[in-house]
Design a protein around this motif. Structure first.
Motif, PDB file in Angstrom:
ATOM      1  N   PHE A 100       0.833  -1.200   0.000  1.00  0.00           N
ATOM      2  CA  PHE A 100       0.000   0.000   0.000  1.00  0.00           C
ATOM      3  C   PHE A 100       0.870   1.253   0.000  1.00  0.00           C
ATOM      4  O   PHE A 100       2.046   1.213   0.348  1.00  0.00           O
ATOM      5  CB  PHE A 100      -0.910   0.011   1.236  1.00  0.00           C
ATOM      6  CG  PHE A 100      -2.022  -1.000   1.184  1.00  0.00           C
ATOM      7  CD1 PHE A 100      -3.105  -0.814   0.343  1.00  0.00           C
ATOM      8  CD2 PHE A 100      -1.976  -2.141   1.964  1.00  0.00           C
ATOM      9  CE1 PHE A 100      -4.135  -1.739   0.299  1.00  0.00           C
ATOM     10  CE2 PHE A 100      -3.002  -3.073   1.931  1.00  0.00           C
ATOM     11  CZ  PHE A 100      -4.082  -2.871   1.089  1.00  0.00           C
ATOM     12  N   ALA A 103       2.308   3.214   5.132  1.00  0.00           N
ATOM     13  CA  ALA A 103       2.913   2.098   5.866  1.00  0.00           C
ATOM     14  C   ALA A 103       1.831   1.156   6.402  1.00  0.00           C
ATOM     15  O   ALA A 103       0.811   1.609   6.919  1.00  0.00           O
ATOM     16  CB  ALA A 103       3.719   2.647   7.033  1.00  0.00           C
ATOM     17  N   THR A 104       2.066  -0.136   6.254  1.00  0.00           N
ATOM     18  CA  THR A 104       1.105  -1.120   6.762  1.00  0.00           C
ATOM     19  C   THR A 104       1.837  -2.224   7.514  1.00  0.00           C
ATOM     20  O   THR A 104       1.564  -3.404   7.335  1.00  0.00           O
ATOM     21  CB  THR A 104       0.285  -1.754   5.613  1.00  0.00           C
ATOM     22  OG1 THR A 104       1.200  -2.370   4.706  1.00  0.00           O
ATOM     23  CG2 THR A 104      -0.558  -0.738   4.887  1.00  0.00           C
ATOM     24  N   VAL A 105       2.777  -1.817   8.333  1.00  0.00           N
ATOM     25  CA  VAL A 105       3.572  -2.798   9.078  1.00  0.00           C
ATOM     26  C   VAL A 105       3.246  -2.700  10.567  1.00  0.00           C
ATOM     27  O   VAL A 105       2.730  -1.692  11.027  1.00  0.00           O
ATOM     28  CB  VAL A 105       5.089  -2.553   8.889  1.00  0.00           C
ATOM     29  CG1 VAL A 105       5.544  -3.013   7.530  1.00  0.00           C
ATOM     30  CG2 VAL A 105       5.427  -1.088   9.100  1.00  0.00           C
TER      31      VAL A 105
END
Lengths: 330, 287
Positions: A100, A103-105
């Protein structure tokens, strides 16, 4: 029944021309009536790198959101590897991965824990996950980072981790939503090389959204230009550029450039592909010469404050189609 | 890892067969993730415990000494000790719900939404960890209360009633927390809702005194709160074998029937809120 496996080598032999992504009349209207995507259609062949090019707000991320089932479509349909994203969302998610834009952590977990979590959720066996993580950590230069908390990563490091994570399950379709946005130029170019490597090594189908023209030209087999939720052009980059010929003339005419365009047309210069933005007139030298253009301007009593010629870019294609400059709109 | 094979779709495109994790594997993975994140924030474990511990260890014996107790077969300190579970579990669950907002704000939720698992599992994985956490906290609370001198009479059937009531009220409260976390977008707004959701019911559910000590209207209100039923059940299990609290709710002659009815009420609330929380999460998470 086909082979049940995650091993790419054992998967059905898919001809390159077969669409693995099919989008038909896909639309999204958000509450409040904002039409983000207005009935778009396209197909992506297996192994292709497909670019969705457009400024912020054009509908690129919404399109990716609908294809990854994180945004519910308002109309139309989309299939990933044959699975309908609305009717078979889990199956559609099982064949794809996404990086994405934001940030998608899990920042409080280590890079390795983030990678392992993805592997388990995509049902990669522990043995394969271990090998795959080691391979990707090495390939993406994450060796010194992977056991650190992700919260300590720089933007470029985090983005590399997210790309590694998306590749663990060997997705049939990889979505990269503005993967280089916010990164400094050096890291950005490194990431572009990395994405090119991914494509060559794994033959993964990639849908890349970007508002950077050079990325689209460098990486994509075909590019769809999306503007206000609609696809206004879809071609291979060279074909899009060919519409403008091999050279464009850029004239700063001072006064209303649209009036200058009309004056050129009145004096026999083909103006179908000529476009005006502010005080600048861009004239593709496809069906005319620079001399003819200057002569026509002179006879109209107009003078150009600055004149330059250059090779056309996708920016010119976009300007011609939409009247907006990509970088400004972005 | 065991897996499930997907059906091959019809259509012009090539068949694509991939594996998706089994329900058990997916839930275990999601719960493990939540547990890892929770273990890195010790305040989520300790903070909900502080207030109830002080209430159980300091206030309960003091109130007993000051008031002379309930003047019945029930030890008032133990009565309050069980009552503090009515504060501990809601606080624990509401704070656990905060992590849903953090997932959303930090972006991690989007990666989970793109995973090939049903969206309900994301809620259920969190619920599993909330249950484990609440179990640990309740155990610590009761153990310390017992060490301080509270007398609990624990039998096999009593333990079963207690566990059932505690689990169901935790499930219910976590459902409330998850629903709120899905509907409230900012951490600060969610935090502002904590007193209303986690603390208010504590005062009406007979945590510190029998519900029939309140005015009749409030007693009626209390009978509709799942927390009232859960506390009456837990006291019936450990400190009130005659089921005085259950009788104050139902007014029947058979305490076992009253216990089953109260368990049914808490179970119904738990099931309803779990379904609502899954529905609200699934709808709000996907734009």
């Amino acid at each position: 029944m086909t082979i049940h496996t995650l091993n790419k080598k054992l998967e059905p032999n898919v001809p390159l021309c077969t669409p693995i992504v099919e989008v038909r009349g896909l639309s999204k209207t958000y509450p409040g009536g904002v039409e983000a995507v207005r009935g778009i259609d396209f197909e992506i062949a297996a192994g292709e790198v497909f670019g969705l090019l457009g400024p912020n707000g054009a509908g690129k991320s919404t399109t990716v959101g609908m294809l990854t089932t994180t945004i519910a479509p308002s109309g139309g349909s989309a299939r990933l590897a044959g699975f309908d994203v609305a009717k078979q969302p889990i199956a559609a998610r099982s064949v794809s991965s996404v990086v994405f834009q934001d940030a998608t952590v899990d920042r409080n977990l280590s890079g390795r824990a983030n990678l392992a979590l993805h592997a388990r959720l995509w049902a990669v066996t522990p043995t394969e996950a271990k090998a795959r993580i080691a391979e990707l950590v090495d390939a993406l230069g994450l060796g010194e980072l992977v056991d650190r908390n992700v919260g300590s990563y720089s933007g470029g490091e985090r983005r590399r981790l997210e790309i590694a994570r998306a590749l663990i399950s060997r997705p049939r379709v990889l979505f990269l939503d503005e993967p280089t946005v916010g990164l400094d130029p050096r890291i950005r170019h490194e990431l572009l090389d990395l994405i090119a490597d991914v494509r060559e090594r794994d033959e993964t189908t990639i849908l890349l959204t970007t508002h950077y023209l050079d990325e689209a030209q460098r990486l994509c087999d075909r590019v769809a230009i999306i503007h206000r939720g609609q696809i206004v052009a879809l071609e291979i980059p060279d074909a899009l550029l060919a519409d403008l010929g091999s050279e464009v003339l850029e004239l700063r005419v001072g006064a209303d450039a649209s009036a200058a365009r009309a004056a050129l047309g009145a004096r026999g210069v083909p103006v179908d592909a000529v476009f005006a933005v502010g005080s600048t007139l861009t004239v593709p030298l496809r069906d005319t010469t620079a001399g003819d253009v200057m002569e026509a301007l002179d006879s109209a009593g107009l003078a150009a404050a600055a004149i330059s010629s250059r090779q056309p870019t996708l920016d010119d294609v976009y300007l011609r189609l939409t009247g907006d400059r990509l970088a400004d709109a972005a | 890892m065991s897996t499930t094979t997907l059906a091959v779709p019809s259509g012009l495109t090539p068949p694509a067969v991939r594996r998706i994790p089994t329900a058990a594997a997916a839930l275990a993975t999601l719960a493990k993730r939540r547990a890892s994140l929770t273990s890195r924030t010790p305040r989520q474990i300790a903070v909900p415990l502080l207030g109830p511990l002080l209430l159980a260890l300091v206030a309960a014996p003091a109130l007993k000494a000051a008031t002379g107790g309930l003047r019945s077969h029930i030890d008032y300190a133990a009565f309050i000790d069980i009552g503090t579970i009515g504060l501990l579990v809601p606080l624990s669950c509401i704070l656990a719900g905060l992590s849903v907002i953090i997932d959303r704000e930090q972006g991690a939720q989007r990666e989970l939404l793109a995973a090939p698992v049903p969206r309900a599992y994301l809620v259920l994985g969190n619920l599993a960890v909330a249950l484990v956490l609440a179990t640990l906290q309740v155990t610590v609370l009761l153990a310390l209360a017992a060490l301080r001198g509270a007398h609990f009479s624990i039998t096999g059937s009593g333990m079963a009633w207690f566990v059932a009531a505690a689990v169901l009220i935790t499930v219910f409260t976590y459902g409330v927390a998850e629903t709120l976390a899905s509907r409230i977008h900012k951490q600060e707004d969610y935090t502002a809702a904590i007193p209303a959701v986690a603390i208010l019911p504590f005062f009406f559910a007979g945590a510190l005194f029998p519900i029939n000590a309140m005015p009749a209207a409030l007693t009626t209100v209390a009978k509709f709160l799942p927390l009232t039923h859960a506390l009456a059940l837990m006291r019936y299990a450990f400190v009130d074998p005659r089921g005085t609290g259950l009788h104050a709710i139902w007014g029947m002659s058979n305490v076992t029937t009253e216990a089953w009815l109260s368990l049914g009420v808490v179970a119904a609330f738990a099931a309803a809120l779990t379904m609502i929380s899954i529905r609200v999460f699934s709808r709000s998470a996907v734009g």
